[in-house]
Design a protein around this motif. Structure first.
Motif, mmCIF file in Angstrom:
data_model
loop_
_atom_site.group_PDB
_atom_site.id
_atom_site.type_symbol
_atom_site.label_atom_id
_atom_site.label_comp_id
_atom_site.label_asym_id
_atom_site.label_seq_id
_atom_site.Cartn_x
_atom_site.Cartn_y
_atom_site.Cartn_z
ATOM 1 N N UNK A 52 76.077 29.801 37.409
ATOM 2 C CA UNK A 52 74.810 30.534 37.259
ATOM 3 C C UNK A 52 73.662 29.590 36.899
ATOM 4 N N UNK A 53 73.936 28.639 36.029
ATOM 5 C CA UNK A 53 72.901 27.679 35.642
ATOM 6 C C UNK A 53 72.463 26.845 36.845
ATOM 7 N N UNK A 54 73.430 26.420 37.659
ATOM 8 C CA UNK A 54 73.100 25.640 38.850
ATOM 9 C C UNK A 54 72.311 26.488 39.855
ATOM 10 N N UNK A 55 72.713 27.735 40.033
ATOM 11 C CA UNK A 55 71.997 28.630 40.939
ATOM 12 C C UNK A 55 70.561 28.851 40.478
ATOM 13 N N UNK A 56 70.371 29.002 39.172
ATOM 14 C CA UNK A 56 69.020 29.193 38.630
ATOM 15 C C UNK A 56 68.142 27.964 38.861
ATOM 16 N N UNK A 64 64.659 24.340 32.982
ATOM 17 C CA UNK A 64 65.437 23.701 31.928
ATOM 18 C C UNK A 64 66.649 22.980 32.532
ATOM 19 N N UNK A 65 66.399 21.837 33.145
ATOM 20 C CA UNK A 65 67.444 21.096 33.832
ATOM 21 C C UNK A 65 68.524 20.583 32.871
ATOM 22 N N UNK A 66 68.118 20.117 31.697
ATOM 23 C CA UNK A 66 69.120 19.548 30.790
ATOM 24 C C UNK A 66 70.100 20.606 30.293
ATOM 25 N N UNK A 67 69.670 21.857 30.109
ATOM 26 C CA UNK A 67 70.602 22.923 29.711
ATOM 27 C C UNK A 67 71.608 23.194 30.827
ATOM 28 N N UNK A 68 71.139 23.184 32.060
ATOM 29 C CA UNK A 68 72.042 23.392 33.195
ATOM 30 C C UNK A 68 73.060 22.258 33.278
ATOM 31 N N UNK A 69 72.620 21.034 33.059
ATOM 32 C CA UNK A 69 73.536 19.895 33.093
ATOM 33 C C UNK A 69 74.565 19.977 31.970
ATOM 34 N N UNK A 70 74.142 20.444 30.817
ATOM 35 C CA UNK A 70 75.088 20.620 29.700
ATOM 36 C C UNK A 70 76.147 21.644 30.068
ATOM 37 N N UNK A 71 75.739 22.759 30.669
ATOM 38 C CA UNK A 71 76.694 23.794 31.075
ATOM 39 C C UNK A 71 77.672 23.258 32.127
#
Length: 101
Positions: A52-56, A64-71
């Motif tokens: 979901x984070x990557x899709x967003x 918020x790229x760093x949050x997606x990378x953390x996930x």
């Protein structure tokens, strides 16, 4: 006031070893199965959250790229750990099967 006095003699200790207080094998197996199911569900949830984070990010819904990378990293690490646990379980099973009775 008297406190409870525990018998620590050798005879008492040996009697307690004669009747071990272990759970039946079925209960242990059920607990292991529940723990394994919970672990797999946790890994699956981490994968879903990462997707979901990557899709967003791709859709531009979040900046918020760093949050997606953390996930994504959390999902990757949890999946790698699950694979290692599986490998160890298979190795243990194979070792038990090689034992001669």
């Amino acid at each position: 006031m008297m406190k409870h006095i525990t018998d620590v003699t050798l005879a008492t200790q040996l009697k307690s070893l004669a009747h071990p207080r272990t759970a039946p094998v079925q209960q242990i197996g059920d607990k292991f199965a529940e723990a394994l199911k919970a672990s797999i569900a946790g890994v699956n949830q981490a994968q879903i959250t990462a997707d979901r984070a990557a899709e967003n990010i791709v859709a531009g819904d979040t900046k918020n790229l760093h949050e997606a990378m953390i996930r994504l990293e959390e999902a990757d690490i949890s999946l790698r750990m699950m694979v290692q646990v599986r490998n160890k379980a298979v190795e243990a099973y194979q070792e038990v099967m090689r034992m001669q009775v």
